[in-house]
Design a protein around this motif. Structure first.
Motif, short mmCIF file in Angstrom:
data_model
loop_
_atom_site.label_atom_id
_atom_site.label_comp_id
_atom_site.label_asym_id
_atom_site.label_seq_id
_atom_site.Cartn_x
_atom_site.Cartn_y
_atom_site.Cartn_z
N ASN A 50 43.94 19.44 9.77
CA ASN A 50 43.00 20.17 10.62
C ASN A 50 43.49 21.61 10.79
N PRO A 51 42.73 22.59 10.33
CA PRO A 51 43.22 23.98 10.42
C PRO A 51 43.29 24.51 11.84
N THR A 52 42.52 23.91 12.73
CA THR A 52 42.45 24.44 14.10
C THR A 52 42.65 23.32 15.13
N PRO A 53 43.89 22.86 15.29
CA PRO A 53 44.17 21.85 16.31
C PRO A 53 43.89 22.40 17.71
N THR A 54 43.72 21.50 18.65
CA THR A 54 43.49 21.92 20.03
C THR A 54 44.76 22.50 20.63
N SER A 55 44.60 23.24 21.71
CA SER A 55 45.77 23.77 22.42
C SER A 55 46.70 22.66 22.88
N ALA A 56 46.11 21.53 23.28
CA ALA A 56 46.93 20.40 23.72
C ALA A 56 47.77 19.85 22.57
N GLU A 57 47.19 19.77 21.39
CA GLU A 57 47.93 19.27 20.23
C GLU A 57 49.07 20.22 19.86
N ASP A 98 38.19 29.33 7.75
CA ASP A 98 39.12 28.33 8.28
C ASP A 98 40.55 28.81 8.13
N PHE A 99 40.85 29.45 7.01
CA PHE A 99 42.21 29.94 6.82
C PHE A 99 42.54 31.03 7.84
N ALA A 100 41.62 31.94 8.07
CA ALA A 100 41.85 33.01 9.04
C ALA A 100 42.07 32.44 10.44
N ALA A 101 41.27 31.43 10.81
CA ALA A 101 41.44 30.80 12.11
C ALA A 101 42.80 30.12 12.20
N ASN A 102 43.23 29.52 11.11
CA ASN A 102 44.54 28.87 11.07
C ASN A 102 45.67 29.88 11.22
#
Length: 276
Positions: A50-57, A98-102
């Motif tokens: 997942n490229p963008t896990p949650t803040s909690a993760e 997705d890469f940029a968000a990651n």
């Protein structure tokens, strides 16, 4: 200055917790590494593709490092579905957003943990995508990543990889060419990750590469060949290669990125604290 490297001391190494200790859940591996005598770890992207896990993760992952008392010294950018055969998303056209968000999340993890080395797996040649277009996409993504991690004095790493026919960076020179292209257009904080196992399996004369390029290595990873097991399970002169790299100006660290069961993974090391 020649680095004083103790080949058999766990605290000389960074332990890759994505190829080792894999019998355990990701969040338990930092503690297991510490229990085995390692103070420094690295991970592939630890969030199940997942490229963008949650803040909690992200918080849970960082807490697992802090609770164990280990330093995160290396982290891969999102590389797609590694279990499904992906080997990076840097050159995959259509994955740019997705890469940029990651990248933004990677920078935040680096800021919070002190990690400064970030491995960007190049990605496979993709059916229906022009190779030159993929290379242009990769250059743009690597430029973006390097500029982003520069904010925290980070370095992007690019490595040759074996075992994936569609991965175009097979030898050291292939990765070095990509690094040179990105550097020519701007950021200098990008370097080749010299993985001695992948280089050897793919036909590089590793000793010759070390003679010319050791001072330029961004990072070293090791496993023995054949088999990608612990040092001593194959025939590679890993001790000689490491010593020579340091003698010729390498100033980074060495990571263990081999694959072996937890019960025997560290038998080759001296002074290892046995895990329960």
């Amino acid at each position: 200055m020649v680095h004083a490297f103790d080949f058999t001391a766990p605290d000389s190494y960074i332990l890759n917790c994505s190829t080792l200790l894999t019998e355990l859940p990701v969040l338990e591996r930092a503690q297991a590494a510490k229990d085995a005598g390692f103070d420094q770890v690295e991970f592939w992207w630890p969030f199940d593709g997942n490229p963008t896990p949650t803040s909690a993760e992200v918080d849970e992952f960082i807490t697992s490092l802090e609770n164990a008392g280990v330093e995160l010294k290396g982290l891969n950018f999102w590389a797609g579905n590694m279990a499904g055969g992906d080997r990076g998303m840097v050159s995959v056209i259509g994955a740019e957003d997705d890469f940029a968000a990651n990248v933004a999340i990677v920078v935040e993890i680096g800021r919070r943990t002190g990690c400064r080395a970030f491995n960007a797996l190049y990605g496979l040649r993709t059916e229906g995508q022009d190779p030159s277009g993929q290379d242009s996409t990769a250059a743009a993504n690597l430029d973006l990543a390097a500029r982003a991690v520069a904010e925290i004095d980070g370095t992007v790493l690019v490595e040759p990889v074996s075992g994936a026919e569609g991965y175009p960076l097979k030898r050291y020179a292939d990765a070095a060419e990509v690094v040179a292209k990105v550097r020519s257009e701007g950021p200098a904080n990008i370097a080749v990750l010299a993985d001695f196992f992948h280089m050897s399996v793919n036909g590089d004369d590793v000793a010759a590469v070390i003679e010319v390029e050791a001072a330029n290595f961004g990072h070293i990873q090791i496993a023995d060949a054949e088999g990608r097991g612990a040092p001593g399970t194959g025939s590679l002169p890993l001790r000689d290669w490491i010593d020579r790299a340091y003698a010729l100006g390498y100033t980074g660290q060495v990571a263990l990125e081999y694959k072996q069961d937890r019960a025997t993974a560290f038998d080759w090391l001296s002074h290892v604290t046995q895990t329960a």
